[in-house]
Design a protein around this motif. Structure first.
Motif, PDB file in Angstrom:
ATOM      1  N   ILE A   7       5.587   7.511   0.358  1.00 59.86           N
ATOM      2  CA  ILE A   7       4.424   8.374   0.133  1.00 59.86           C
ATOM      3  C   ILE A   7       3.312   7.946   1.090  1.00 59.86           C
ATOM      4  CG2 ILE A   7       4.927   8.789  -2.310  1.00 59.86           C
ATOM      5  CD1 ILE A   7       2.664   6.809  -2.992  1.00 59.86           C
ATOM      6  N   PHE A   8       2.388   8.850   1.334  1.00 62.17           N
ATOM      7  CA  PHE A   8       1.184   8.543   2.076  1.00 62.17           C
ATOM      8  C   PHE A   8       0.028   8.719   1.098  1.00 62.17           C
ATOM      9  CE2 PHE A   8       4.097   9.528   5.486  1.00 62.17           C
ATOM     10  CZ  PHE A   8       3.753   8.613   6.473  1.00 62.17           C
ATOM     11  N   VAL A   9      -0.703   7.652   0.851  1.00 60.59           N
ATOM     12  CA  VAL A   9      -1.809   7.724  -0.103  1.00 60.59           C
ATOM     13  C   VAL A   9      -3.127   7.918   0.638  1.00 60.59           C
ATOM     14  CG1 VAL A   9      -0.647   6.329  -1.867  1.00 60.59           C
ATOM     15  CG2 VAL A   9      -2.140   5.219  -0.211  1.00 60.59           C
ATOM     16  N   LYS A  10      -4.059   8.572  -0.011  1.00 61.01           N
ATOM     17  CA  LYS A  10      -5.401   8.739   0.527  1.00 61.01           C
ATOM     18  C   LYS A  10      -6.183   7.484   0.134  1.00 61.01           C
ATOM     19  CE  LYS A  10      -5.227  13.735   0.294  1.00 61.01           C
ATOM     20  NZ  LYS A  10      -5.830  14.964  -0.240  1.00 61.01           N
ATOM     21  N   ALA A  11      -6.065   6.464   0.959  1.00 56.40           N
ATOM     22  CA  ALA A  11      -6.626   5.147   0.631  1.00 56.40           C
ATOM     23  C   ALA A  11      -8.136   5.203   0.412  1.00 56.40           C
ATOM     24  CB  ALA A  11      -6.281   4.138   1.718  1.00 56.40           C
ATOM     25  N   GLU A  12      -8.811   6.133   1.068  1.00 58.49           N
ATOM     26  CA  GLU A  12     -10.267   6.223   0.892  1.00 58.49           C
ATOM     27  C   GLU A  12     -10.647   6.688  -0.518  1.00 58.49           C
ATOM     28  OE1 GLU A  12      -8.878  10.190   2.316  1.00 58.49           O
ATOM     29  OE2 GLU A  12      -8.494   8.151   2.963  1.00 58.49           O
ATOM     30  N   LYS A  13      -9.673   7.180  -1.285  1.00 57.36           N
ATOM     31  CA  LYS A  13      -9.933   7.597  -2.662  1.00 57.36           C
ATOM     32  C   LYS A  13      -9.508   6.531  -3.667  1.00 57.36           C
ATOM     33  CE  LYS A  13      -9.782  12.458  -1.690  1.00 57.36           C
ATOM     34  NZ  LYS A  13      -9.707  13.732  -2.321  1.00 57.36           N
ATOM     35  N   LEU A  14      -9.016   5.400  -3.167  1.00 57.95           N
ATOM     36  CA  LEU A  14      -8.582   4.306  -4.031  1.00 57.95           C
ATOM     37  C   LEU A  14      -9.514   3.108  -3.854  1.00 57.95           C
ATOM     38  CD1 LEU A  14      -4.758   4.361  -3.213  1.00 57.95           C
ATOM     39  CD2 LEU A  14      -5.896   5.425  -5.161  1.00 57.95           C
ATOM     40  N   ARG A  15      -9.453   2.210  -4.808  1.00 54.42           N
ATOM     41  CA  ARG A  15     -10.139   0.920  -4.668  1.00 54.42           C
ATOM     42  C   ARG A  15      -9.053  -0.120  -4.458  1.00 54.42           C
ATOM     43  NH1 ARG A  15     -13.773  -1.018  -8.556  1.00 54.42           N
ATOM     44  NH2 ARG A  15     -14.425  -2.325  -6.841  1.00 54.42           N
ATOM     45  N   ILE A  16      -9.117  -0.792  -3.321  1.00 54.60           N
ATOM     46  CA  ILE A  16      -8.079  -1.729  -2.914  1.00 54.60           C
ATOM     47  C   ILE A  16      -8.639  -3.147  -2.925  1.00 54.60           C
ATOM     48  CG2 ILE A  16      -6.516  -2.390  -1.034  1.00 54.60           C
ATOM     49  CD1 ILE A  16      -6.682   0.608  -0.128  1.00 54.60           C
ATOM     50  N   LEU A  17      -7.877  -4.061  -3.505  1.00 52.93           N
ATOM     51  CA  LEU A  17      -8.241  -5.476  -3.517  1.00 52.93           C
ATOM     52  C   LEU A  17      -7.242  -6.242  -2.667  1.00 52.93           C
ATOM     53  CD1 LEU A  17      -9.960  -7.846  -4.700  1.00 52.93           C
ATOM     54  CD2 LEU A  17      -8.222  -8.006  -6.510  1.00 52.93           C
ATOM     55  N   ILE A  18      -7.755  -7.065  -1.775  1.00 49.14           N
ATOM     56  CA  ILE A  18      -6.916  -7.982  -1.012  1.00 49.14           C
ATOM     57  C   ILE A  18      -7.292  -9.391  -1.457  1.00 49.14           C
ATOM     58  CG2 ILE A  18      -6.349  -8.896   1.269  1.00 49.14           C
ATOM     59  CD1 ILE A  18      -6.932  -6.105   2.422  1.00 49.14           C
ATOM     60  N   VAL A  19      -6.289 -10.154  -1.878  1.00 48.72           N
ATOM     61  CA  VAL A  19      -6.507 -11.538  -2.286  1.00 48.72           C
ATOM     62  C   VAL A  19      -5.950 -12.421  -1.180  1.00 48.72           C
ATOM     63  CG1 VAL A  19      -6.085 -13.307  -4.028  1.00 48.72           C
ATOM     64  CG2 VAL A  19      -6.332 -10.907  -4.732  1.00 48.72           C
ATOM     65  N   GLY A  20      -6.832 -13.128  -0.508  1.00 52.64           N
ATOM     66  CA  GLY A  20      -6.444 -13.999   0.594  1.00 52.64           C
ATOM     67  C   GLY A  20      -7.309 -13.738   1.804  1.00 52.64           C
ATOM     68  N   GLY A  21      -7.871 -14.807   2.356  1.00 55.25           N
ATOM     69  CA  GLY A  21      -8.774 -14.657   3.485  1.00 55.25           C
ATOM     70  C   GLY A  21      -8.317 -15.364   4.742  1.00 55.25           C
ATOM     71  N   GLY A  22      -7.022 -15.705   4.792  1.00 50.42           N
ATOM     72  CA  GLY A  22      -6.472 -16.355   5.979  1.00 50.42           C
ATOM     73  C   GLY A  22      -5.890 -15.332   6.927  1.00 50.42           C
ATOM     74  N   TYR A  23      -4.921 -15.779   7.721  1.00 52.43           N
ATOM     75  CA  TYR A  23      -4.300 -14.901   8.706  1.00 52.43           C
ATOM     76  C   TYR A  23      -3.654 -13.682   8.051  1.00 52.43           C
ATOM     77  CZ  TYR A  23      -1.237 -13.071  12.262  1.00 52.43           C
ATOM     78  OH  TYR A  23      -0.597 -12.209  13.122  1.00 52.43           O
ATOM     79  N   VAL A  24      -2.937 -13.890   6.935  1.00 47.98           N
ATOM     80  CA  VAL A  24      -2.256 -12.762   6.282  1.00 47.98           C
ATOM     81  C   VAL A  24      -3.281 -11.784   5.704  1.00 47.98           C
ATOM     82  CG1 VAL A  24      -0.667 -12.089   4.437  1.00 47.98           C
ATOM     83  CG2 VAL A  24      -0.174 -14.100   5.826  1.00 47.98           C
ATOM     84  N   GLY A  25      -4.340 -12.294   5.096  1.00 53.96           N
ATOM     85  CA  GLY A  25      -5.395 -11.423   4.581  1.00 53.96           C
ATOM     86  C   GLY A  25      -6.013 -10.588   5.690  1.00 53.96           C
ATOM     87  N   LEU A  26      -6.258 -11.223   6.837  1.00 56.84           N
ATOM     88  CA  LEU A  26      -6.786 -10.507   7.998  1.00 56.84           C
ATOM     89  C   LEU A  26      -5.808  -9.438   8.464  1.00 56.84           C
ATOM     90  CD1 LEU A  26      -8.736 -10.057  10.382  1.00 56.84           C
ATOM     91  CD2 LEU A  26      -7.575 -11.964  11.545  1.00 56.84           C
ATOM     92  N   GLU A  27      -4.533  -9.786   8.525  1.00 57.11           N
ATOM     93  CA  GLU A  27      -3.502  -8.827   8.949  1.00 57.11           C
ATOM     94  C   GLU A  27      -3.461  -7.616   8.017  1.00 57.11           C
ATOM     95  OE1 GLU A  27       0.786  -9.661   8.155  1.00 57.11           O
ATOM     96  OE2 GLU A  27       0.874  -9.803  10.340  1.00 57.11           O
ATOM     97  N   LYS A  28      -3.511  -7.855   6.706  1.00 58.52           N
ATOM     98  CA  LYS A  28      -3.439  -6.759   5.735  1.00 58.52           C
ATOM     99  C   LYS A  28      -4.700  -5.901   5.779  1.00 58.52           C
ATOM    100  CE  LYS A  28       0.549  -8.290   4.583  1.00 58.52           C
ATOM    101  NZ  LYS A  28       1.707  -7.747   5.265  1.00 58.52           N
TER     102      LYS A  28
END
Length: 188
Positions: A7-28
């Motif tokens: 599926i393709f989601v309209k990410a601007e209509k969602l609230r997204i949380l990223i946990v992690g502030g290292g290289y992987v967090g930056l990549e995501k």
């Protein structure tokens, strides 16, 4: 067998949380914003790479929280992406998300994922997502590079022309689909 439902989601209509502030967090974070620059993203981590605040400055809908993860951070989020270097924290976030019925992706841990982030080919409005069912993100990345190279940049013009044709077509849905199918046969 790959049983994933794309599926393709309209990410601007969602609230997204990223946990992690290292290289992987930056990549995501980079991947989310590259596909949906207006996405509402909160990134939580006790330590945050210097590139992340620089990226966040360019995107007003990105919030950075420099704290240890706590389950209360999940309140109000629709989608969670986890990428810390602490497997216990990654697992805890996944358990907390499941308890709240929030879809979660835990980087490099397919068994803990509800969804995978795909490798994406973009040519104007055309977007092609590539999945290897979590088996080899590296292959997906290389295949994306191949497709980006062979797909012509003129695809946007083709899409614009097809939109104009579709908007001018008369008749019911079936008649319009038959005409568009006939026009696009040349793509075979």
């Amino acid at each position: 067998m790959n049983t994933l439902f794309p599926i393709f989601v309209k990410a601007e209509k969602l609230r997204i949380l990223i946990v992690g502030g290292g290289y992987v967090g930056l990549e995501k974070l980079t991947a989310v914003l590259a596909n949906s620059p207006q996405a509402h993203v909160t990134l939580v981590a006790p330590e945050i790479r210097s590139e992340i605040p620089e990226l966040a400055q360019q995107h007003p809908n990105v919030t950075l929280v420099q704290k240890l993860y706590h389950p209360d951070f999940l309140e109000g989020f629709d989608l969670v992406i986890v990428g810390t270097n602490d497997k216990a924290v990654n697992r805890q976030v996944q358990v907390d998300c499941k308890a709240r019925h929030i879809l979660v992706n835990v980087a490099d841990t397919p068994d803990l994922c509800d969804f995978y982030l795909s490798s994406v080919v973009k040519k104007g409005d055309l977007k092609i997502a590539i999945s290897t069912n979590g088996k080899s993100p590296t292959f997906a990345k290389r295949f994306r590079e191949v497709l980006e190279e062979i797909l012509p940049d003129s695809l946007q013009e083709t899409l614009d022309n097809l939109t104009a044709i579709r908007n001018q077509l008369k008749g019911d849905f079936v008649q319009k689909m038959e005409k568009l199918n006939e026009i696009t046969k040349v793509l075979r």
